[in-house]
Every structure is written in structure tokens, then in C-alpha cells.
Write an enzyme that holds these catalytic residues in place. Structure first.
Site, PDB file in Angstrom:
ATOM      1  N   TYR A   1       0.986  -1.244  -0.121  1.00 34.04           N
ATOM      2  CA  TYR A   1       0.063   0.024  -0.067  1.00 34.04           C
ATOM      3  C   TYR A   1       1.003   1.461  -0.202  1.00 34.04           C
ATOM      4  CZ  TYR A   1       0.797   0.429   4.999  1.00 34.04           C
ATOM      5  OH  TYR A   1       1.448   0.733   6.255  1.00 34.04           O
ATOM      6  N   CYS A   2       0.230   2.225  -0.564  1.00 30.20           N
ATOM      7  CA  CYS A   2       0.897   3.619  -0.207  1.00 30.20           C
ATOM      8  C   CYS A   2      -0.415   4.800  -0.316  1.00 30.20           C
ATOM      9  CB  CYS A   2       1.896   3.861  -1.745  1.00 30.20           C
ATOM     10  SG  CYS A   2       0.602   4.024  -3.215  1.00 30.20           S
ATOM     11  N   THR A   3       0.183   5.913  -0.555  1.00 32.92           N
ATOM     12  CA  THR A   3      -0.781   6.906  -0.414  1.00 32.92           C
ATOM     13  C   THR A   3      -2.089   7.045  -1.265  1.00 32.92           C
ATOM     14  OG1 THR A   3       0.912   8.377   0.347  1.00 32.92           O
ATOM     15  CG2 THR A   3      -0.968   9.434  -0.347  1.00 32.92           C
TER      16      THR A   3
END
Length: 465
Positions: free
Chosen positions: A326-328
Site C-alpha cells: 500500500y501507499c498514499t
């Protein structure tokens, strides 16, 4: 740096093709784009060397080198090519390395001002009419910050860049937009009506065909950014790996927020008995420090361009594992998961579609705790009340970043109000001391890159195996 247009260019290309094997072999090992840069640096270095031999006397058209005087361009060019090839190679290499070190964050439009001029394109058809909207509604009132990206083939990124700049300026938007042949990535802020028009313009453009769901929204406005920056880049997210080598098309399986939530729920339910799944945070350490998913692996890296090296040096950590990334907003996972999959060590690779932004819209009190770091002057937005980080100085719970107070230091610091009142406003004690010395001695030398224990004490690529 501008390309040289002297008559020696073609001659130098032919000379280099017959030069020593080391230089030729080195250039052949470069990618097509890198060879163009190398060739440009070679011509520039050659021209600079020739210019240094020119007679300084006003009106003179002669060159002095090795005790000889040359009165024609062709004569001095041939002499330099035959006699000073080794020196030209050294100058070229130094110039090339310096240029490449600047390319990661600098737009291609600035990198090569005359090397790839774009054909003029009429962009007026892509600019919406706003004459019926009062100017005040574009400048004042409640607003939003948009975050989006879209991968697609863009044959003329400079035309898209010009359109984006004109569109944002007309709507009084600020922010950052990256355009490349692989797509577009942006975050812009403005009034509600301005951002709505921008969204409609993006969705109606024939290249992008985006949905409303592709845009992540948060409360904000034009004041969240200091200016507008639109440029053409090699990558729309700077991972430092040629998109032609590792494409977003190799990305992992996209999971909707509901699916990702269930996966994390199952992982946490197994507790310590589950060692075949890794919940991987693809962001930088200062982002994960103030907010992250429960029981995630958050690499201690400072830039996303370090992520490939992190994977390479920790391959055994991912071997035969199921990875949930996951990331922003999702874009770093597109390239990050593709790179991880290219190593062929993982059992499965999944990524959170829409990133933390979309997850928090549906699960504000879910498994992501703390703040969400954003790359604008807000630094963070929140959906829950958890504080998972501490003040740099007293250790009390605190998660609101501010820039280090020492001049030219770009580090972020977590310093609570109490500590700031006592003067602890720098990122670390070392930088604090430097800042005090600077304020006491205005004549002290000014350094544009602050080196302190925040950077010097952190390994560039951590070993997590």
C-alpha cells in the site's frame, strides 16, 4: 545546459565511433535515452575544450594548443580529436555524471531545453469555457485538494504539459503535475468549483478517459501549495527505473479497499502464527512514522527511488511470501509491485487500489491508524484520533510536522508546542546547534544542503532480513 551547435558535432560523432574500446563499450551499455545525454555531453565537452584554446585577443579567430596556432575551425577540431581524446573522455564522463545526478527530480523540459522540441499543438479545444463563472468563485471560498494518476501512452507529453499549465492557471489552481510518455500524475488545489471543472476537463480529454473514482479528494485549496509546477519527466513517479524496462503493466493484483480490509483482518487474526504474508508500506520513513497499517513492514527509506535497492538487498525477506502493498494514492504500488514481481521471489503480490486515501474513505476507523502524510503544506490529514508518533525531544505523543528551523535544512521535525517554546525547533540537536551558530554569526558560510545526524546516521538502504 544547452546543446552545442558548432560544425564539430558530426565530426566528433565519427571520431568517437573510431576511438578507444572503453568509451565505445561504455556508451553501448547505456539505454537509448542515456546515449542521447552522453552524446550531448560529449559535444558540449568538446566545444568547451576548443573554446578554452581560443586566442583571447579581441577579434582573433585563432586557437593556440600544444605550441601550435590554428586559424581554421576544422584544423583545431581535428587536432583536439586526435591529440586530446583522453581528456575529452574525462570531461564527458564528469559532465554526464553531473547531468544524470540532476535528472531524478528535474523536469525533462528543463533537462534538455533544445534536445526534444515539441511540435506546436492547438490546446484551446481542451480548455473549458469559464466566462460564465465569476472570478471570485475561482479564487475564494471552500476548496479541495485533488490527488490522481493515470497510466496511458502519451505520444506528445509536451502538448499535455502545455495544456495542464494553461488549464490550471485559468482555474487558479496550484500544485504539482508530472507528465511523461507513460501517463500523468498530479495533486492540485483550488476552490470547489475550480477543482470540479478541472476534474471534468480531465475526464473529457480523449487520452485519459478517467472516472470520478480516480480522483482522491480532501479538504484544502490553492493555499495548500506555494505555487504551480507542471513538467515533463521520464517517470510520473520517480522510482529511478526506466519505465520501458519495468512497466506499470507488470503490477500486482489490485484489491478494492473492502478486499484489502478483509486481507488485513485475516492477517491480524492469525497474529504471530502467520509468517507467510507481509503487509508492506511502500512510502518513505517520515510518512509511515505518523500513520500506518497495524503490523506492517515499513522500510526505513528516505526516497522512493531507494525502494528498488531495498528490494534487491532484502530479497530473502520476500521469498515465497504473499505481499500486500500500500501507499498514499496507489501510484507508487503500481511501479513498486511491478519491480517486486520482476524478481520472481514472491508467491503473490497484491496492492491496495486507490491507496490509503481510498481506504480511509470507507474505513476511517479501520486498520490504518494515525495521520496520512500528504505532499503539500498541510503535511498530514486525519480520519481518526490516534497518534502513533512522538515528539523528537520530550517523547510525548505528537504527529504534526514542521520544517526544521535551521536555514537550508529540508528535514521535517516532530516537535510539540512545549518543546518549540523552549527553542527546540530543529530536526535534531546537531542541526539545532548549527542553527544557533548561524543566527549568531550572519557571516557564517551558507550551505544549501544541511548534513546532520538525521541524514548521516541513517543507512541509505536498511537491511530488514
Amino acid at each position: 545546459m544547452e546543446p552545442d551547435n558548432t560544425p564539430c558535432s558530426d565530426f566528433m560523432d565519427r571520431v568517437h565511433d573510431s576511438s578507444g574500446p572503453n568509451g565505445l563499450k561504455q556508451e553501448k551499455q547505456l539505454s537509448a535515452s542515456e546515449r542521447r545525454y552522453f552524446s550531448f555531453c560529449r559535444r558540449k565537452s568538446f566545444a568547451t575544450f576548443v573554446k578554452s584554446k581560443k586566442d583571447e585577443e579581441e577579434g582573433s579567430t585563432s586557437w593556440c594548443c600544444c605550441g601550435e596556432t590554428f586559424r581554421e575551425h576544422s584544423a583545431i577540431h581535428k587536432h583536439v580529436a586526435r591529440t586530446h581524446d583522453a581528456e575529452i573522455q574525462q570531461l564527458t564522463q564528469a559532465t554526464y555524471e553531473h547531468l544524470m545526478s540532476q535528472l531524478e527530480e528535474e523536469p525533462e523540459s528543463q533537462q534538455q531545453p533544445n534536445m526534444c522540441a515539441a511540435e506546436p499543438v492547438d490546446i484551446t479545444a481542451w480548455i473549458p469555457e469559464t466566462g460564465h463563472i465569476p472570478e471570485e468563485q475561482l479564487q475564494k471560498g471552500p476548496g479541495k485538494v485533488l490527488l490522481y494518476y493515470h497510466y496511458c501512452q502519451i505520444d506528445n507529453p509536451h502538448a499535455i504539459c502545455a495544456w495542464q499549465k494553461a488549464l490550471c492557471e485559468k482555474l487558479r489552481l496550484t500544485g504539482k503535475v508530472r507528465v511523461a510518455t507513460e501517463g500523468i500524475n498530479g495533486t492540485v488545489g483550488g476552490t470547489n468549483i475550480a477543482t470540479d471543472i478541472y476534474t471534468d476537463a480531465m475526464r473529457s480529454h480523449p487520452l485519459f478517459k478517467m472516472d470520478k473514482e480516480d480522483f482522491k479528494k480532501s479538504d484544502g485549496g490553492a493555499e495548500c501549495f506555494s505555487d504551480l509546477r507542471v513538467g515533463v519527466y521520464k517517470e510520473i513517479v520517480p522510482m529511478g527505473v526506466d519505465p520501458d524496462v519495468i512497466s506499470y503493466k507488470l503490477a500486482g493484483v489490485h484489491l478494492e479497499p473492502e478486499e484489502f480490509h478483509k486481507e488485513v483482518e485475516a492477517l491480524l487474526a492469525k497474529e504471530d502464527s502467520c509468517n507467510d504474508t507481509i503487509l508492506l508500506d511502500c512510502r518513505n520513513f517520515y510518512e509511515s512514522k505518523i500513520g500506518q497499517f497495524t503490523q506492517c513492514l515499513a522500510p526505513d527509506i528516505r526516497k522512493f527511488s531507494y525502494f528498488p535497492d531495498y528490494v534487491d538487498q532484502n530479497l530473502e525477506l520476500f521469498r515465497d511470501k504473499k505481499v500486500l502493498m500500500y501507499c498514499t494514492g496507489g501510484i507508487r504500488c503500481e511501479r513498486g509491485s511491478a519491480y517486486l514481481r520482476s524478481k520472481d521471489v514472491c508467491k503473490e503480490v497484491y496492492q491496495l487500489k486507490g491507496g490509503i486515501h481510498k481506504y480511509l474513505e470507507q474505513f476511517p476507523e479501520g486498520f490504518y491508524r494515525g495521520k496520512l502524510f500528504v505532499f503539500d503544506e498541510r503535511y498530514a490529514i486525519s480520519s481518526n484520533d490516534d497518534i502513533i508518533s512522538d515528539c523528537r525531544y520530550c517523547g510525548s505523543p505528537w504527529d504534526q510536522y514542521k520544517l526544521c528551523s535551521t536555514q537550508f535544512c529540508c528535514q521535517l521535525v516532530l516537535s510539540c508546542p512545549g518543546c518549540r517554546e523552549t527553542g527546540h525547533t530543529a530536526c535534531c540537536p546537531t542541526c539545532q546547534t548549527k542553527g544557533q551558530a548561524q543566527s549568531e554569526d550572519s557571516s557564517a558560510p551558507q550551505h544549501h544542503k544541511e548534513e546532520c545526524e538525521c541524514t548521516g546516521g541513517r543507512p541509505r538502504i536498511p537491511q530488514d532480513v
